[in-house]
Write a protein that holds these residues in place. Structure first.
Motif, PDB file in Angstrom:
ATOM      1  N   LEU A   1       3.653  -4.318   2.942  1.00 52.66           N
ATOM      2  CA  LEU A   1       4.628  -3.288   2.597  1.00 52.66           C
ATOM      3  C   LEU A   1       3.948  -1.926   2.639  1.00 52.66           C
ATOM      4  CD1 LEU A   1       6.195  -5.080  -0.492  1.00 52.66           C
ATOM      5  CD2 LEU A   1       7.141  -4.969   1.825  1.00 52.66           C
ATOM      6  N   LEU A   2       4.429  -1.044   3.489  1.00 54.23           N
ATOM      7  CA  LEU A   2       3.935   0.325   3.574  1.00 54.23           C
ATOM      8  C   LEU A   2       4.957   1.216   2.877  1.00 54.23           C
ATOM      9  CD1 LEU A   2       2.980   0.407   7.384  1.00 54.23           C
ATOM     10  CD2 LEU A   2       1.522  -0.241   5.450  1.00 54.23           C
ATOM     11  N   PHE A   3       4.583   1.747   1.715  1.00 58.00           N
ATOM     12  CA  PHE A   3       5.461   2.633   0.953  1.00 58.00           C
ATOM     13  C   PHE A   3       5.001   4.072   1.108  1.00 58.00           C
ATOM     14  CE2 PHE A   3       6.213  -1.258  -1.494  1.00 58.00           C
ATOM     15  CZ  PHE A   3       7.579  -1.194  -1.720  1.00 58.00           C
TER      16      PHE A   3
ATOM     17  N   GLY B   1       4.958   7.845  -3.757  1.00 55.61           N
ATOM     18  CA  GLY B   1       5.919   8.483  -4.645  1.00 55.61           C
ATOM     19  C   GLY B   1       7.357   8.054  -4.426  1.00 55.61           C
ATOM     20  N   ALA B   2       7.673   7.493  -3.272  1.00 52.70           N
ATOM     21  CA  ALA B   2       9.065   7.160  -2.955  1.00 52.70           C
ATOM     22  C   ALA B   2       9.593   5.965  -3.739  1.00 52.70           C
ATOM     23  CB  ALA B   2       9.213   6.905  -1.454  1.00 52.70           C
TER      24      ALA B   2
ATOM     25  N   ILE C   1       0.857  -1.176   0.000  1.00 53.54           N
ATOM     26  CA  ILE C   1       0.000   0.000   0.000  1.00 53.54           C
ATOM     27  C   ILE C   1       0.899   1.233   0.000  1.00 53.54           C
ATOM     28  CG2 ILE C   1      -1.919  -1.193   1.117  1.00 53.54           C
ATOM     29  CD1 ILE C   1      -1.287   0.363   3.675  1.00 53.54           C
ATOM     30  N   TYR C   2       0.363   2.322  -0.518  1.00 56.83           N
ATOM     31  CA  TYR C   2       1.111   3.565  -0.659  1.00 56.83           C
ATOM     32  C   TYR C   2       0.409   4.604   0.193  1.00 56.83           C
ATOM     33  CZ  TYR C   2       2.942   0.758  -4.385  1.00 56.83           C
ATOM     34  OH  TYR C   2       3.509  -0.275  -5.087  1.00 56.83           O
ATOM     35  N   VAL C   3       1.145   5.223   1.111  1.00 53.01           N
ATOM     36  CA  VAL C   3       0.553   6.093   2.119  1.00 53.01           C
ATOM     37  C   VAL C   3       1.129   7.500   2.056  1.00 53.01           C
ATOM     38  CG1 VAL C   3       0.067   4.122   3.632  1.00 53.01           C
ATOM     39  CG2 VAL C   3       2.213   5.364   3.905  1.00 53.01           C
ATOM     40  N   GLU C   4       0.335   8.468   2.452  1.00 51.66           N
ATOM     41  CA  GLU C   4       0.779   9.868   2.456  1.00 51.66           C
ATOM     42  C   GLU C   4       1.825  10.127   3.525  1.00 51.66           C
ATOM     43  OE1 GLU C   4       0.199  12.184   0.226  1.00 51.66           O
ATOM     44  OE2 GLU C   4      -1.004  10.737  -0.879  1.00 51.66           O
TER      45      GLU C   4
ATOM     46  N   ASP D   1       4.080   2.593  -8.010  1.00 53.96           N
ATOM     47  CA  ASP D   1       3.387   3.512  -7.117  1.00 53.96           C
ATOM     48  C   ASP D   1       1.899   3.377  -7.426  1.00 53.96           C
ATOM     49  OD1 ASP D   1       3.432   5.407  -5.039  1.00 53.96           O
ATOM     50  OD2 ASP D   1       3.284   7.074  -6.443  1.00 53.96           O
ATOM     51  N   ALA D   2       1.068   3.878  -6.570  1.00 55.29           N
ATOM     52  CA  ALA D   2      -0.380   3.823  -6.805  1.00 55.29           C
ATOM     53  C   ALA D   2      -1.044   4.938  -6.023  1.00 55.29           C
ATOM     54  CB  ALA D   2      -0.938   2.473  -6.375  1.00 55.29           C
TER      55      ALA D   2
END
Length: 131
Positions: free
Chosen positions: A45-47, A50-51, A6-9, A67-68
């Protein structure tokens, strides 16, 4: 599945939420990623959003960029007798339950959100023929 990404702020905010609620062991962490062990069978996985958009070159090869955006959904497995404990834990942590379904095969799903609005589910056996 081996991994769910997942992609987090805010990586700090997401890690604090998942640590507080699930207390999953950390397998790896840096400024862009925290990898959490889910019951010794999977990795969350916590991304940082944008990284990971550019290719990474760790020792041994290349990881293509990814990214998502948007809210996603994923589920954690729980035994039937654990579901009331999870509901109590969510209430204790101030995490509202947004939905609940008792499925025709006998399983139950409880739905709630993480700080980024991703829909999480705790599901008991009987929701699918495979679970």
């Amino acid at each position: 599945m081996i991994e769910t990404a997942i992609y987090v702020e805010s990586l700090d905010r997401a890690v604090a939420f998942y640590d507080r609620l699930f207390a999953l062991p950390h397998l790896f962490e840096n400024d862009a990623l925290v990898a959490l062990d889910v019951a010794g069978r999977s990795v969350l996985l916590l991304f940082a959003r944008g990284a990971s958009a550019q290719a990474q070159t760790p020792p041994g090869g290349v990881i293509p960029g990814h990214d998502a955006s948007g809210r996603i959904h994923f589920a954690f497995a729980a035994d039937d007798d654990q579901l009331p404990l999870w509901e109590a834990r969510l209430a204790e942590e101030g995490v509202p339950i947004e939905g609940r379904v008792t499925w025709p095969r006998g399983g139950t799903s409880v739905y709630f959100r993480d700080p980024d609005g991703n829909l999480l589910e705790i599901a008991t056996p009987g929701i699918w023929t495979t679970y």
